[in-house]
Write an enzyme that holds these catalytic residues in place. Structure first.
Site: not given
Length: 197
Positions: A174, A172, A82
């Site tokens: 994560e 994302h 990002c």
């Protein structure tokens, strides 16, 4: 696996990235943006968030950070997620630029992506996620949107420069590792990263 995570003022995904790395048993430590990188890491993450608040434009100030200027290209795998992707494009370490979404709105939602010829779901959260490039990039397209809501050229969600060993992506992963988030497809991205190190 030894992982470093660069932390900028206003970074907000550094803890999520650290927790995701630790899920896989990696040894992880933070790297403050004002420090030069002197240690060896198998992978270095530039996580999501709003480096320096992105007051001028996403990644415009962060690209001058000593940590970014001393990234060990071709030695460590560099992964920008990002805002990290935006920083890598600002430094010209990756081609193209990230501009405002075509809707001119912040998008925060699950995104269906193509990765390794199959569909996965990983959240996105960005205002400047419209990847703009005049021609198909020389580097490999790692991720593509199934439903391209931000207007990215060629539906690109992530790219990989294998020569420089740099990955940039807007989604994302994560945020898609733990069952409690409702998504676990991000594990595939971390497994891919591990295999590339």
């Amino acid at each position: 696996m030894k992982a470093g995570i660069i932390v900028f003022p206003a970074t907000n995904c550094d803890a999520d990235t650290k927790r995701a790395c630790e899920f896989f048993g990696w040894d992880v430590e933070y790297i403050w943006h004002s420090e030069k990188i002197k240690k060896h890491y198998d992978v270095i993450f530039l996580p999501g968030g709003f480096s320096y608040g992105d007051y001028i434009s996403a990644g415009r100030i962060a690209k001058f950070s000593p940590a970014v200027e001393t990234l060990p290209l071709k030695e460590s795998l560099i992964v920008g997620i990002c805002n990290g992707f935006q920083i890598l494009c600002e430094t010209k370490l990756l081609p193209g630029a990230l501009t405002d979404n075509i809707s001119c709105r912040f998008l925060s939602e699950p995104a269906v992506l193509y990765f390794n010829n199959k569909e996965i779901v990983i959240p996105i959260a960005h205002f400047q996620g419209n990847y703009t490039i005049k021609k198909m990039p020389d580097c490999e397209i790692l991720l593509k949107y199934k439903n391209n809501k931000n207007g990215s050229d060629f539906d690109i969600a992530g790219i990989y420069d294998r020569e420089k060993r740099i990955i940039g992506m807007m989604p994302h992963p994560e945020r898609a590792v733990f069952q409690e988030t409702g998504f676990t497809d991000g594990r595939q991205i971390f497994e891919f990263i591990k295999n590339e190190c």
